[in-house]
Motif scaffolding. Structure first.
Motif, mmCIF file in Angstrom:
data_model
loop_
_atom_site.group_PDB
_atom_site.id
_atom_site.type_symbol
_atom_site.label_atom_id
_atom_site.label_comp_id
_atom_site.label_asym_id
_atom_site.label_seq_id
_atom_site.Cartn_x
_atom_site.Cartn_y
_atom_site.Cartn_z
ATOM 1 N N GLU A 178 6.415 -25.939 -45.195
ATOM 2 C CA GLU A 178 6.987 -25.702 -43.867
ATOM 3 C C GLU A 178 5.938 -26.082 -42.827
ATOM 4 N N TRP A 179 6.355 -26.844 -41.834
ATOM 5 C CA TRP A 179 5.437 -27.230 -40.774
ATOM 6 C C TRP A 179 5.358 -26.133 -39.722
ATOM 7 N N ASP A 180 4.157 -25.838 -39.290
ATOM 8 C CA ASP A 180 3.944 -24.919 -38.161
ATOM 9 C C ASP A 180 3.445 -25.771 -37.007
ATOM 10 N N THR A 181 4.268 -25.874 -35.972
ATOM 11 C CA THR A 181 3.918 -26.698 -34.819
ATOM 12 C C THR A 181 3.624 -25.847 -33.584
ATOM 13 N N THR A 182 3.402 -24.552 -33.793
ATOM 14 C CA THR A 182 3.168 -23.670 -32.650
ATOM 15 C C THR A 182 1.776 -23.853 -32.063
ATOM 16 N N GLU A 183 0.838 -24.376 -32.831
ATOM 17 C CA GLU A 183 -0.521 -24.588 -32.336
ATOM 18 C C GLU A 183 -0.675 -26.045 -31.915
ATOM 19 N N SER A 184 -1.805 -26.366 -31.312
ATOM 20 C CA SER A 184 -2.022 -27.727 -30.828
ATOM 21 C C SER A 184 -2.038 -28.737 -31.967
ATOM 22 N N PRO A 244 -0.436 -29.474 -35.611
ATOM 23 C CA PRO A 244 0.559 -29.058 -36.597
ATOM 24 C C PRO A 244 -0.070 -28.901 -37.982
#
Length: 114
Positions: free
Chosen positions: A69-75, A77
């Protein structure tokens, strides 16, 4: 390098390669991204190169042992990996096989010390 040293190096690489999947699966009961997994394994005395880990993660995901699962919440990914249900089942069985093999080897190697 002597012939014995070359053989030992070759066999050591083979032993590590054979246990690498079990090592990685054992650390993915909770979500980890690649770099954190590299650090975690290194901290536990099982260093792994990024060039070895990332293709292994992709292969395990393709074999449906991992879910990503990709986490794109931070600058930057990050792709997180965790065991799938199939991965949990395979991990448990591989761990059982490893323990059986380890105990067999330990018994046999102890015999030579007696």
């Amino acid at each position: 390098m002597s012939q014995a040293e070359e053989l030992i190096k070759t066999f050591t690489v083979e032993l590590k390669r054979g246990s690498l999947v079990l090592l990685v699966l054992s650390q993915l009961r909770e979500q980890e991204y690649g770099y954190s997994l590299i650090q975690k394994l290194e901290d536990k005395g099982a260093p792994i190169e990024a060039g070895t880990l990332y293709p292994l993660l992709r292969r395990l995901e393709k074999q449906q042992l991992l879910i990503s699962e990709w986490d794109t919440t931070e600058s930057r990914p990050r792709k997180f990996y965790v065991l799938s249900e199939l991965g949990k089942e395979v991990y448990i069985e591989l761990k059982r096989e490893w323990n059986l093999l380890s105990s067999q080897l330990e018994r046999m190697l102890q015999e030579e010390n007696e």
